[in-house]
Write a protein that holds these residues in place. Structure first.
Motif, short mmCIF file in Angstrom:
data_model
loop_
_atom_site.label_atom_id
_atom_site.label_comp_id
_atom_site.label_asym_id
_atom_site.label_seq_id
_atom_site.Cartn_x
_atom_site.Cartn_y
_atom_site.Cartn_z
N PRO A 1 0.81 -1.22 0.00
CA PRO A 1 0.00 0.00 0.00
C PRO A 1 0.85 1.27 0.00
O PRO A 1 1.80 1.37 0.76
N ARG A 2 0.49 2.19 -0.87
CA ARG A 2 1.13 3.51 -0.84
C ARG A 2 0.54 4.35 0.29
O ARG A 2 1.18 5.26 0.80
N ARG A 3 -0.69 4.03 0.64
CA ARG A 3 -1.35 4.70 1.76
C ARG A 3 -2.38 3.76 2.33
O ARG A 3 -2.89 2.89 1.63
N GLU A 4 -2.67 3.91 3.62
CA GLU A 4 -3.66 3.07 4.31
C GLU A 4 -4.64 3.97 5.05
O GLU A 4 -4.23 4.93 5.71
N LEU A 5 -5.90 3.64 4.96
CA LEU A 5 -6.91 4.42 5.67
C LEU A 5 -6.70 4.31 7.17
O LEU A 5 -6.67 3.21 7.73
N LEU A 6 -6.54 5.45 7.83
CA LEU A 6 -6.39 5.48 9.29
C LEU A 6 -7.70 5.83 9.98
O LEU A 6 -8.08 5.19 10.96
N ALA A 7 -8.38 6.85 9.48
CA ALA A 7 -9.57 7.33 10.20
C ALA A 7 -10.50 8.08 9.27
O ALA A 7 -10.07 8.74 8.32
N ILE A 8 -11.78 7.96 9.58
CA ILE A 8 -12.83 8.79 8.99
C ILE A 8 -13.32 9.69 10.12
O ILE A 8 -13.70 9.20 11.18
N LEU A 9 -13.32 10.98 9.90
CA LEU A 9 -13.77 11.93 10.91
C LEU A 9 -15.09 12.56 10.47
O LEU A 9 -15.18 13.17 9.41
N ALA A 10 -16.09 12.39 11.30
CA ALA A 10 -17.40 12.99 11.02
C ALA A 10 -17.37 14.48 11.38
O ALA A 10 -16.48 14.94 12.11
N PRO A 11 -18.33 15.26 10.89
CA PRO A 11 -18.40 16.66 11.29
C PRO A 11 -18.46 16.79 12.80
O PRO A 11 -19.19 16.05 13.47
#
Length: 234
Positions: free
Chosen positions: A116-126
Motif C-alpha cells: 500500500p502507498r497509503r492506508e486508511l487510518l480514520a474517517i472523521l465525522a463533522p
C-alpha cells in the motif's frame, strides 16, 4: 515517407497523454486484465468496504455518511479509467488501502495486492453533528505532511497536518475528544499522512480543514506530495 517534426511531436504528445491517463488509474501502460478478474475485485471491494462500515459503527449516522461520501468519490475515480487493466490496478490499490481494517478471517487470499502507498487510518465525522447541506459545496482537497499538535497560533491550535506550506488543523483543541479517532491520531505524532477534506481560509490567510465537514486521514508509505489544487480528491 519520413514523418515530419510536427507529426513526431504529435505522436509523442498522444503517447504521453495516454501514459498519464493510465498512471492516474494506477496502471502501467502495458499488460492486460480480464473482466472476470475485475468482477472478482469489485466483489472483494464490496466486502472490504462493508467491513469498514461495520467497524465505524452501524449506529453512527454521521460517520456512515462520511464513509458513503468516500466510497462515492472512489467510484467516480474508477469511472475515469477507460481500460480494464487500469480499473484492476486501481481496485487492487483501493483494497490494499483498506486491508488493515479486515480481520485475519476476513482477508481474501489470492488478491495479489501491491504494497500500500497509503492506508486508511480514520474517517472523521463533522464535529458537533451533521453539517447542513450546501448548494455551493467546494470540492474536497488533499494535504500531505506529518501529524502534529499545532500550538503556535491561538486561533489555529489542535491536531494538524504539517506541510511545506504550514500547518492545517484537522481537529481544533476545543473539539478534541468528541470522536474516538481523535485519541488514536493524537498518539501518532510525526506520522506521514494524507488528509482529504474541505479547506477553509481564515481571515489571517491560514487554511485549516473545515471541521463541520467530513475528513479522511490516510497513513502514507511514501514521502508527502506537494499541495494539490481543488478537485474531486480521493
Amino acid at each position: 515517407m519520413a514523418a515530419t517534426a510536427a507529426e513526431r511531436a504529435g505522436t509523442l504528445r498522444t503517447a504521453l497523454l495516454l501514459a498519464l491517463a493510465l498512471a492516474a488509474c494506477g496502471a502501467e501502460p502495458r499488460g492486460a486484465a480480464g473482466p472476470d478478474q475485475e468482477a472478482d475485485l469489485q466483489a472483494a471491494l464490496a466486502q472490504y468496504e462493508a467491513a469498514v462500515a461495520w467497524l465505524l459503527g452501524t449506529d453512527q449516522a454521521d460517520l456512515q455518511a462520511c464513509w458513503t461520501e468516500d466510497r462515492a468519490a472512489f467510484a467516480r475515480r474508477l469511472t475515469t479509467c477507460a481500460g480494464t487493466a487500469g480499473r484492476v490496478a486501481l481496485l487492487r490499490e483501493r483494497l490494499a488501502e483498506l486491508q488493515g481494517w479486515q480481520s485475519d478471517s476476513q482477508r481474501i487470499a489470492g488478491l495479489a495486492l501491491p504494497p500500500p502507498r497509503r492506508e486508511l487510518l480514520a474517517i472523521l465525522a463533522p464535529e458537533g453533528g451533521a453539517a447542513p447541506a450546501r448548494q455551493d459545496e467546494p470540492p474536497a482537497q488533499a494535504r500531505e505532511g506529518v501529524l502534529v499538535h499545532a500550538a503556535t497560533r491561538p486561533e489555529h491550535m489542535g491536531l494538524a497536518v504539517a506541510t511545506a506550506e504550514g500547518e492545517h488543523v484537522i481537529v481544533f483543541d476545543d473539539e478534541l475528544g468528541n470522536q474516538d479517532a481523535h485519541h488514536m491520531l493524537l498518539d501518532m505524532p510525526g506520522v506521514p499522512v494524507r488528509v482529504l477534506g474541505h479547506l477553509r481560509v481564515a481571515a489571517d490567510g491560514i487554511a485549516d480543514f473545515d471541521t463541520a465537514r467530513c475528513r479522511r486521514v490516510y497513513r502514507l508509505h511514501a514521502p508527502p506530495a506537494p499541495p494539490e489544487p481543488a478537485g474531486d480528491a480521493s
